[in-house]
Structures are given as C-alpha cells and as structure tokens.
Motif scaffolding. Structure first.
Motif, mmCIF file in Angstrom:
data_model
loop_
_atom_site.group_PDB
_atom_site.id
_atom_site.type_symbol
_atom_site.label_atom_id
_atom_site.label_comp_id
_atom_site.label_asym_id
_atom_site.label_seq_id
_atom_site.Cartn_x
_atom_site.Cartn_y
_atom_site.Cartn_z
ATOM 1 N N ASP A 174 38.816 18.064 40.944
ATOM 2 C CA ASP A 174 39.860 17.326 41.632
ATOM 3 C C ASP A 174 39.202 16.252 42.496
ATOM 4 O O ASP A 174 38.053 16.405 42.923
ATOM 5 C CB ASP A 174 40.677 18.282 42.515
ATOM 6 C CG ASP A 174 41.854 17.601 43.156
ATOM 7 O OD1 ASP A 174 42.756 17.152 42.425
ATOM 8 O OD2 ASP A 174 41.889 17.517 44.407
ATOM 9 N N VAL A 175 39.921 15.174 42.783
ATOM 10 C CA VAL A 175 39.351 14.109 43.604
ATOM 11 C C VAL A 175 38.931 14.647 44.973
ATOM 12 O O VAL A 175 37.968 14.154 45.586
ATOM 13 C CB VAL A 175 40.341 12.935 43.746
ATOM 14 C CG1 VAL A 175 41.591 13.352 44.522
ATOM 15 C CG2 VAL A 175 39.674 11.729 44.390
ATOM 16 N N SER A 176 39.611 15.696 45.458
ATOM 17 C CA SER A 176 39.270 16.265 46.769
ATOM 18 C C SER A 176 37.948 17.020 46.744
ATOM 19 O O SER A 176 37.409 17.346 47.802
ATOM 20 C CB SER A 176 40.388 17.199 47.238
ATOM 21 O OG SER A 176 40.521 18.323 46.375
ATOM 22 N N GLU A 177 37.406 17.287 45.552
ATOM 23 C CA GLU A 177 36.124 17.978 45.433
ATOM 24 C C GLU A 177 34.945 17.010 45.335
ATOM 25 O O GLU A 177 33.787 17.436 45.364
ATOM 26 C CB GLU A 177 36.123 18.877 44.197
ATOM 27 C CG GLU A 177 37.164 19.977 44.225
ATOM 28 C CD GLU A 177 37.138 20.814 42.955
ATOM 29 O OE1 GLU A 177 36.398 21.804 42.924
ATOM 30 O OE2 GLU A 177 37.852 20.451 42.001
ATOM 31 N N LEU A 178 35.231 15.728 45.211
ATOM 32 C CA LEU A 178 34.184 14.733 45.079
ATOM 33 C C LEU A 178 33.815 14.190 46.451
ATOM 34 O O LEU A 178 34.621 14.225 47.386
ATOM 35 C CB LEU A 178 34.652 13.600 44.170
ATOM 36 C CG LEU A 178 35.037 14.014 42.745
ATOM 37 C CD1 LEU A 178 35.602 12.823 41.982
ATOM 38 C CD2 LEU A 178 33.841 14.609 42.014
ATOM 39 N N PRO A 179 32.600 13.653 46.625
ATOM 40 C CA PRO A 179 32.218 13.086 47.921
ATOM 41 C C PRO A 179 33.193 12.000 48.362
ATOM 42 O O PRO A 179 33.675 11.211 47.543
ATOM 43 C CB PRO A 179 30.823 12.504 47.652
ATOM 44 C CG PRO A 179 30.307 13.268 46.481
ATOM 45 C CD PRO A 179 31.505 13.583 45.640
ATOM 46 N N LYS A 180 33.466 11.960 49.660
ATOM 47 C CA LYS A 180 34.438 10.994 50.184
ATOM 48 C C LYS A 180 33.988 9.555 49.948
ATOM 49 O O LYS A 180 34.813 8.649 49.826
ATOM 50 C CB LYS A 180 34.648 11.231 51.685
ATOM 51 C CG LYS A 180 35.125 12.631 52.042
ATOM 52 C CD LYS A 180 36.481 12.933 51.440
ATOM 53 C CE LYS A 180 37.010 14.287 51.887
ATOM 54 N NZ LYS A 180 36.237 15.420 51.332
ATOM 55 N N TRP A 181 32.671 9.322 49.888
ATOM 56 C CA TRP A 181 32.168 7.964 49.711
ATOM 57 C C TRP A 181 32.210 7.502 48.246
ATOM 58 O O TRP A 181 31.998 6.329 47.953
ATOM 59 C CB TRP A 181 30.725 7.854 50.220
ATOM 60 C CG TRP A 181 29.804 8.929 49.708
ATOM 61 C CD1 TRP A 181 29.448 10.074 50.356
ATOM 62 C CD2 TRP A 181 29.133 8.956 48.438
ATOM 63 N NE1 TRP A 181 28.597 10.829 49.583
ATOM 64 C CE2 TRP A 181 28.378 10.160 48.400
ATOM 65 C CE3 TRP A 181 29.067 8.097 47.349
ATOM 66 C CZ2 TRP A 181 27.590 10.518 47.300
ATOM 67 C CZ3 TRP A 181 28.292 8.448 46.255
ATOM 68 C CH2 TRP A 181 27.560 9.648 46.250
ATOM 69 N N MET A 182 32.470 8.413 47.356
ATOM 70 C CA MET A 182 32.433 8.095 45.934
ATOM 71 C C MET A 182 33.755 7.489 45.468
ATOM 72 O O MET A 182 34.822 8.036 45.746
ATOM 73 C CB MET A 182 32.131 9.356 45.129
ATOM 74 C CG MET A 182 32.085 9.143 43.623
ATOM 75 S SD MET A 182 32.038 10.709 42.709
ATOM 76 C CE MET A 182 30.435 11.330 43.198
ATOM 77 N N ASP A 183 33.691 6.369 44.788
ATOM 78 C CA ASP A 183 34.869 5.789 44.164
ATOM 79 C C ASP A 183 35.082 6.492 42.822
ATOM 80 O O ASP A 183 34.286 6.304 41.898
ATOM 81 C CB ASP A 183 34.669 4.292 43.952
ATOM 82 C CG ASP A 183 35.868 3.624 43.290
ATOM 83 O OD1 ASP A 183 36.847 4.332 42.972
ATOM 84 O OD2 ASP A 183 35.813 2.395 43.083
ATOM 85 N N PRO A 184 36.129 7.311 42.699
ATOM 86 C CA PRO A 184 36.327 8.051 41.444
ATOM 87 C C PRO A 184 36.359 7.154 40.216
ATOM 88 O O PRO A 184 35.933 7.564 39.129
ATOM 89 C CB PRO A 184 37.674 8.758 41.661
ATOM 90 C CG PRO A 184 37.801 8.881 43.142
ATOM 91 C CD PRO A 184 37.167 7.633 43.693
ATOM 92 N N ALA A 185 36.828 5.901 40.387
ATOM 93 C CA ALA A 185 36.894 4.999 39.239
ATOM 94 C C ALA A 185 35.506 4.684 38.699
ATOM 95 O O ALA A 185 35.327 4.480 37.494
ATOM 96 C CB ALA A 185 37.607 3.706 39.637
ATOM 97 N N GLY A 202 23.933 11.095 48.611
ATOM 98 C CA GLY A 202 24.655 10.369 49.651
ATOM 99 C C GLY A 202 24.592 8.868 49.460
ATOM 100 O O GLY A 202 23.801 8.362 48.655
ATOM 101 N N PRO A 203 25.412 8.134 50.218
ATOM 102 C CA PRO A 203 25.500 6.684 50.023
ATOM 103 C C PRO A 203 24.440 5.885 50.759
ATOM 104 O O PRO A 203 24.212 4.713 50.443
ATOM 105 C CB PRO A 203 26.896 6.351 50.556
ATOM 106 C CG PRO A 203 27.115 7.362 51.642
ATOM 107 C CD PRO A 203 26.431 8.616 51.173
ATOM 108 N N GLU A 204 23.808 6.482 51.782
ATOM 109 C CA GLU A 204 22.817 5.728 52.539
ATOM 110 C C GLU A 204 21.772 6.682 53.120
ATOM 111 O O GLU A 204 22.014 7.881 53.290
ATOM 112 C CB GLU A 204 23.475 4.924 53.649
ATOM 113 C CG GLU A 204 24.284 5.743 54.641
ATOM 114 C CD GLU A 204 25.052 4.878 55.622
ATOM 115 O OE1 GLU A 204 25.009 5.180 56.829
ATOM 116 O OE2 GLU A 204 25.692 3.903 55.180
#
Length: 467
Positions: free
Chosen positions: A106-117, A408-410
């Motif tokens: 589910d999108v809620s299981e992916l990192p918040k910084w990740m763009d699912p698209a 992580g993103p940074e």
C-alpha cells in the motif's frame, strides 16, 4: 590465493542479489555471485517447493524447510535479542524456501519521501520477472469458499485493498506449477552473460580506498585459501544482519544509521481444520489457495489464509487444514538496532552482533487490534469447535527482518543508502534486499525488495555507462 576479475560482484544469492545479478547480466555485465552455502535441490537457486508441487508434496516441502532454516552461521544458538530469527545458507537463500505470497505494498507502507509514480514501472517489472499471478488459484473450490468467508468476516476496507486472492509468484510450465526463486531471476541474463555463482564462500571484507571499492575477499566455508574477486562495483545483498556486519567489518564509513531502525513483522499464526462446508465435495486435485486481507493506512496489518509449510494439526489430513497468518506493522525506531562486537567473531568470521528490538506501546495496541481480526478470520474459515493451534512468533520470527541499511533521500544521518541503494560515502558500493527497507509496513517484503533491486541494477548500469 586465487582471484577473479569481473565487472560486478554480488554478495548473496537471495531475492535481492539474484535480481541485481540477473539484470546486470542481461545487460552484458560479467557478474559473480558469492553465496555462503551450497547449491541445493539440483539447480542453483531452485525453489524447494518445485521438487514436488503436488498437494502431497507439501509435507516433503515442510521437511526441507525445517531442515534448511538455521540460526545465522548455522549456530546452535540464536542471535542475542532475536530468538525467532532464522536464515538459510544455500544458493537462493531464504528465497528458495519462501511461501511465494507476493502482495503489492500500500502507498502507506512506502517511504514518505518516495514518489510512488517513480516506482510504478519497477513494481510492474517486479511482477513480470517474478511471474506474479493473482489468478493462479482461480477456480479452486476451497479458494472461492475461503474468499467468501473471509470477506464476510472483514469488511470496511478501502477500494482496491479489499479481501482478495493473494498474488502468488508462480506460473505453469509444461502443465505444472513452478514457483519463482533465484533461478528465475538469474535467468533474466539468459540472452546476455549468465552470472557465475561461487558457492560455499563467505565474504569477510570489501576492499576499498578513498571511498571506492575494488572488490571483495571471500573465504571457503570448509577452510582453505581466500579468494579475491576484483570488481568495478560491489553489491551487498547478504541479508539484514549480514549486510550490516560486512559493512562494519570492512571499515566502511556508513554513518550513524548503520544497524539502526530495525523492523520486523510481529506475526500471529493459527492452524485450523477448515470448516465442513468449505471441505464438502472438494475435488481430489483442487488448486492451491491463498487469500489476502491487505494492509492499508487505517488497517496497518495484513492477514493471509494459505498453506504454510509446517506439520498439520494432529488427526487431520494435511489438505483439510489452513493457516491464518497476520503480519503487523511496527513503529520506526532508531533504537531498535544492531550492536557490533569487533573483538569477537562469529562462525563466518564477521563481527559478533547482538540486537535490541522491542515493541512500543503503539505496537502492542496494534497487535491487539490485529488479533481480533485474526480470530474472526480463523473462526470464519476454521472449525474452532475442534480447537486451533495458535502462536505468536518470537522477535525476528517472521523472516522479514528489515532496515539495517535504511534507504533515504539525503545524507542526513538517518539513512545508510540513497534512494537507489548506493552507500552515501562510497562511489561504487550498493546494498540490495530487506536491509534497505526501513519504513513501517506489514506486507511480505519480497515483492518490494525485488522492485528496489531492479532500480538499483538500473542505477549501476547508468553510472557505469557514464564513465
């Protein structure tokens, strides 16, 4: 001392390692995969279930699984702090034993910084290379009856995340089911350069200087001279514990997040005899069944009804039983971590570890709420009047330990690798597998880690082609 020269060396032959190796081999890269265990089941990376895919073969599969699951390094005792954690040392790793359930997150299981698209193409590609099929058991009498009973027991879920058949990583080959494992992912390279597999060797060191790796040193499991594998790129895919151990043992500066943010799935499991109305007039060759209650934002656990490779309840035919298994999401917590003892080595010659991993009060509340659903499903599909074998696995017992090399993103000290799996402080060292998954989730992680590993492989190709 012998040596090899390749483009890429991959440490570990499980889902993450075989995905990266096959993808890079497909692109023409010379890849060597190093695995601590032997070749099993006749074919490198073959799934144990494929030895006999009939229903009668489930019992033999269970025996193989129970024999192959061991404490890390084949130790006689568990890792301190992880009483339930088991691994499998052999080509294919735990991927050659897994239950083949491949739910999409589910999108809620992916990192918040990740763009699912940005990840959509990789989830689609993971489904393709893993041969994920939500309809593989379609038409089964038990499957349809269990699906209806579970839907009646669990309602109010969001659109798209309702009770449904579980996507299973399997396909039919010559009329028989073939369950996906490392052999399939390595076979991505069939039209390229097939990866070499160096079995029964333990990698103890990544060779590096000034932020760039030049290869690894591997030691024969049974003793003997070390092997140096020179490579332009190193991929560490040896599991959540072992990946962090190898990075630490190699003296690589991975920042303060190395070994932190461990996640597990608290797991509830009940074995039942299916209700009489579910078993009535079931044909002799009824297809497999696996029913899924998905994770969603307001439902942070998932429940599965399927056949788990374990001994059936006494006094029943194996095919009359089912397992209800609920995986619960944990809070992200940097204090859930690995501690390294550099002065003491384990049986593989890597730093001894101990683990601190505890459930928060919120975790406990979440588990209790999941338990209520777990019982409702058990009662809906099982003959509870005959009793049921319930258990909660020990910490680490889900076989889904994650997060030691968090993505992580940074480079802010909260992650070990970037969004492509590359170590922040190394030019050419990557991590693949469960180790990089560091966001709270409850879905079986294999499908997600394969998608991430495909993305890592493409990043390696982009970087090497740019040189």
């Amino acid at each position: 001392m012998s040596s090899f020269n390749v483009d890429v060396v991959v440490v570990g032959s499980g889902a993450g390692g075989s995905t990266v190796a096959g993808r890079l081999g497909q692109a023409g890269k010379r890849v060597m995969v190093v695995e601590a265990g032997p070749v099993r089941f006749g074919t490198p990376g073959l799934h144990a279930r494929n030895l006999d895919v009939s229903e009668a073969g489930m019992l033999e599969y269970a025996k193989v699984v129970m024999n192959e699951w061991v404490f890390p390094c084949s130790s006689s005792t568990p890792v301190e702090g992880l009483p339930g954690f088991l691994v499998s040392h052999g080509v294919g790793g735990s991927f050659s034993l897994w239950c083949s359930n491949a739910p999409s997150p589910d999108v809620s299981e992916l990192p918040k910084w990740m763009d699912p698209a940005q990840w959509a193409q990789y989830f689609a590609e993971a489904a393709r290379v893993m041969h994920v099929d939500p309809d593989i058991a379609k038409g089964g009498v038990r499957a349809e009856r269990i699906l209806a009973a579970t839907r009646a027991a669990v309602t109010g879920l969001p659109a798209g995340r309702e009770v449904q058949p579980m996507p299973i990583a399997a396909r039919r080959v010559d009329g028989k089911l073939k369950y996906t494992s490392s052999d399939d992912l390595l076979a991505q390279a069939t039209d390229g350069v097939l990866p070499q597999v160096l079995a029964d060797h333990v990698v103890r060191q990544v060779l590096h200087v000034n932020g760039r790796a030049s290869g690894v040193v591997a030691f024969p499991r049974q003793g003997g001279d070390p092997v140096v594998i020179h490579a332009d790129t190193v991929v560490i895919a040896s599991g959540t514990l072992a990946a962090a151990q190898l990075i630490h043992a190699s003296g690589i500066d991975a920042g303060p997040a190395l070994g932190r943010n461990l996640l597990d799935h608290p797991i509830l499991s009940t074995r039942v005899v299916l209700r009489p109305e579910i078993l009535e007039d079931v044909p002799a060759h009824d297809p497999i069944f696996s029913i899924w209650v998905p994770h969603s934002a307001d439902h942070p656990w998932q429940t599965e009804v399927f056949r788990f490779p374990q001994t059936p309840a006494a006094g029943t035919r194996d095919e009359d039983g089912a397992d209800i298994t609920t995986f619960v999401a944990m809070d992200e917590n940097p204090d859930n971590r690995i501690s390294f003892d550099s002065e003491t080595k384990d049986a593989f010659g890597l730093p001894q570890v101990r683990v601190h991993l505890q459930h928060s009060l919120a975790d406990t509340q979440r588990i209790s709420e999941a338990l209520a659903e777990h019982y409702r499903v058990s009662a809906a599909v099982g003959d509870i009047t005959r009793g049921a074998n319930f258990m909660m696995y020990g910490v680490g017992g889900s076989a889904h330990l994650m997060g030691s090399c968090r993505m992580g993103p940074e480079n802010d000290g909260t992650s070990v690798v970037d969004r492509y799996g590359q170590l922040w402080n190394m030019d050419n060292v990557f991590v693949a597998g469960n180790a990089v998954l560091g966001s709270s989730n409850s879905s079986n992680p294999t499908f997600t880690l394969v998608a991430a590993a495909l993305r890592t492989a493409d990043r390696i190709l982009d970087l090497t082609q740019a040189l």
